[in-house]
Design an enzyme around this catalytic site. Sequence first.
Site, short mmCIF file in Angstrom:
data_model
loop_
_atom_site.label_atom_id
_atom_site.label_comp_id
_atom_site.label_asym_id
_atom_site.label_seq_id
_atom_site.Cartn_x
_atom_site.Cartn_y
_atom_site.Cartn_z
N GLU A 131 -11.82 -4.87 -3.92
CA GLU A 131 -10.83 -5.48 -3.20
C GLU A 131 -9.79 -4.63 -2.82
O GLU A 131 -9.28 -4.47 -1.58
CB GLU A 131 -10.23 -6.59 -3.86
CG GLU A 131 -9.35 -7.37 -2.82
CD GLU A 131 -8.37 -8.54 -3.69
OE1 GLU A 131 -9.24 -9.47 -3.93
OE2 GLU A 131 -7.17 -8.57 -3.72
N ARG B 163 -10.14 -12.27 2.59
CA ARG B 163 -9.35 -10.92 2.12
C ARG B 163 -9.73 -9.98 3.14
O ARG B 163 -10.00 -8.76 2.69
CB ARG B 163 -10.03 -10.84 0.62
CG ARG B 163 -9.80 -11.53 -0.45
CD ARG B 163 -8.10 -11.56 -0.74
NE ARG B 163 -8.04 -12.28 -2.03
CZ ARG B 163 -7.96 -13.65 -2.02
NH1 ARG B 163 -8.05 -14.13 -0.96
NH2 ARG B 163 -7.79 -14.37 -3.12
N SER C 284 -7.05 -8.62 -8.43
CA SER C 284 -8.49 -8.83 -8.59
C SER C 284 -8.92 -7.50 -8.25
O SER C 284 -8.55 -7.19 -7.09
CB SER C 284 -8.76 -9.80 -7.61
OG SER C 284 -8.28 -11.14 -7.84
C1 LIG Z 1 -0.82 -9.08 -10.58
C2 LIG Z 1 -1.40 -8.83 -9.15
C3 LIG Z 1 -2.04 -9.85 -8.58
C4 LIG Z 1 -2.33 -10.07 -7.44
N1 LIG Z 1 -2.74 -11.30 -6.75
C5 LIG Z 1 -3.25 -11.49 -5.62
C6 LIG Z 1 -3.58 -12.92 -5.04
O1 LIG Z 1 -3.56 -13.77 -5.71
N2 LIG Z 1 -4.18 -12.71 -3.78
C7 LIG Z 1 -4.19 -11.53 -2.95
O2 LIG Z 1 -4.64 -11.82 -1.81
N3 LIG Z 1 -3.83 -10.46 -3.52
C8 LIG Z 1 -3.29 -10.06 -4.77
N4 LIG Z 1 -2.95 -9.00 -5.04
C9 LIG Z 1 -3.16 -7.88 -4.04
C10 LIG Z 1 -1.79 -7.41 -3.57
O3 LIG Z 1 -0.69 -7.90 -4.24
C11 LIG Z 1 -1.77 -7.85 -2.07
O4 LIG Z 1 -2.93 -7.52 -1.49
C12 LIG Z 1 -0.39 -7.33 -1.32
O5 LIG Z 1 -0.38 -8.05 -0.12
C13 LIG Z 1 -0.38 -6.02 -1.20
O6 LIG Z 1 1.02 -5.44 -0.61
P1 LIG Z 1 1.67 -4.31 -0.81
O7 LIG Z 1 2.89 -4.16 -0.15
O8 LIG Z 1 1.68 -3.83 -2.33
O9 LIG Z 1 0.49 -3.57 -0.16
P2 LIG Z 1 0.12 -1.80 -0.61
O10 LIG Z 1 -0.96 -1.99 -1.66
O11 LIG Z 1 1.16 -0.84 -0.35
O12 LIG Z 1 -0.99 -1.54 0.98
C14 LIG Z 1 -2.15 -2.39 0.91
C15 LIG Z 1 -2.85 -1.94 2.26
O13 LIG Z 1 -2.04 -2.46 3.35
C16 LIG Z 1 -1.81 -1.36 3.99
N5 LIG Z 1 -0.35 -1.50 4.46
C17 LIG Z 1 0.62 -2.03 3.70
N6 LIG Z 1 1.80 -2.16 4.55
C18 LIG Z 1 1.60 -1.87 5.77
C19 LIG Z 1 2.00 -2.17 6.94
N7 LIG Z 1 3.36 -2.43 7.18
N8 LIG Z 1 1.57 -1.88 8.15
C20 LIG Z 1 -0.19 -1.61 8.19
N9 LIG Z 1 -0.54 -1.38 6.89
C21 LIG Z 1 0.20 -1.76 5.91
C22 LIG Z 1 -1.85 -0.15 3.43
O14 LIG Z 1 -1.73 1.00 3.95
C23 LIG Z 1 -2.86 -0.53 2.37
O15 LIG Z 1 -3.91 -0.21 2.99
C24 LIG Z 1 -2.40 -8.86 -6.55
C25 LIG Z 1 -1.91 -7.58 -7.08
C26 LIG Z 1 -1.18 -7.65 -8.16
C27 LIG Z 1 -1.03 -6.33 -9.04
#
Ligand SMILES: Cc1cc2nc3c(=O)[nH]c(=O)nc-3n(C[C@H](O)[C@H](O)[C@H](O)COP(=O)(O)OP(=O)(O)OC[C@H]3O[C@@H](n4cnc5c(N)ncnc54)[C@H](O)[C@@H]3O)c2cc1C
Length: 357
Positions: free
Chosen positions: A342, A177, A247
């Site tokens: 996380e 992570r 999480s």
């Molecule tokens: C119901 C649920 C279940 C989930 N299950 C999991 C799981 O099983 N495993 C897991 O690992 N995660 C899980 N997550 C967490 C999440 O979905 C992941 O971390 C996902 O990759 C986040 O993507 P996002 O586009 O929403 O990122 P955001 O929340 O928009 O951003 C997260 C971080 O990444 C940065 N970021 C985003 N895009 C970029 C980019 N293009 N360049 C540089 N930095 C960037 C942002 O600035 C921020 O720091 C879950 C979340 C939810 C709500």
Amino acid sequence: MIHASKNTLSDMPACLQKGVSLSPFNTFRFASKAQFFAQVEHLGALLEVVAWAQAQQLPITVIGGGSNLLLCGDIAGLVIINQLSGVRLTAEDDDSVSLSVAAGEHWHSLVEHCVQQSWYGIENLALIPGTVGAAPVQNIGAYGVEVKDVIERVQVLAIDTGEVKWLAAQDCGFAYRDSHFKGKWQGRYIITEVELRLSKRPAFVLNYGGLKNHIGPEVSLAGVFETVCAVRRSKLPDPKELANAGSFFKNPVVSVKVHEDLLQRFPDLVSFPFGEGYKLAAGWLIDQAGWKGYRDKGVGVYKKQALVLVNYTALQASPLLELEALIQQSVFERYGVQLEREPVELPARVVSKEAES
Ligand SMILES: Cc1cc2nc3c(=O)[nH]c(=O)nc-3n(C[C@H](O)[C@H](O)[C@H](O)COP(=O)(O)OP(=O)(O)OC[C@H]3O[C@@H](n4cnc5c(N)ncnc54)[C@H](O)[C@@H]3O)c2cc1C
């Protein structure tokens, strides 16, 4: 190179808006405002808004699906919602394919597409919300697979120079992570594309999260994908119905000695061998400490999975931060283990100069 020194506030690119609410752009639905805001759909627009913000000396924050964010206040500077799109097949042989995927693509749609094409490797990561560009940031993982297992390289826009370049996977500091994008590179790069290598030959990972028990004797790619989706739907709240960021805590990693001591005191302890030590199931620790289903001040602990904190009605993150501290304290008092958060907190905390190199 970005040449933007002549820009002024009046030269604001047309796609920029001021004072936009970020509540629809984070799955916790916490209130927060972006000083400046842009949704970008192609690289040209991204370069333009980044150049403008650089010229104004404004900080830049990128958001994808907002599913791993903890918004704790308004965000100064420019907030970019990354909607870059496109999937390209860049190489193919008898055994594998390489795909270059734009960072704004929806992660789960990519998984679905790959399963339909009979490309193996990311089926266990089905139904993880968010964008492809955020996947490397925390090296998303589920059911024994991490995205680092299939990433070949990551294309980034360097904010300070405007250079677009590729970074090899082995240089990105991928760990459980975690990656340099979440650590020492935070705020330095915008991820614009991710190149993945997927297998054309079946290679299933079924030994985690009871996956095997849910799958019949006939194992197929579509079957694993459907099973992962079904198990996740039964355990995790859909953010559209109940605000959450998945999480909330990482599974703590402890030494063999600490693990042995804990097992003596808690014979039912749920843990997995990990590296030189063991990973403890944080959900089990929180559940056993009595938190599952807890609800107060508009936030709570999800009733089916104690690792997930949820927002019922709170407008701001403060009650959730209070709950986080209470859970951390109670888990520490009971097990002597410190839980680490996380989701990424925004506005970002300032990183010290020594840590930046
Ligand atoms: C119901 C649920 C279940 C989930 N299950 C999991 C799981 O099983 N495993 C897991 O690992 N995660 C899980 N997550 C967490 C999440 O979905 C992941 O971390 C996902 O990759 C986040 O993507 P996002 O586009 O929403 O990122 P955001 O929340 O928009 O951003 C997260 C971080 O990444 C940065 N970021 C985003 N895009 C970029 C980019 N293009 N360049 C540089 N930095 C960037 C942002 O600035 C921020 O720091 C879950 C979340 C939810 C709500």
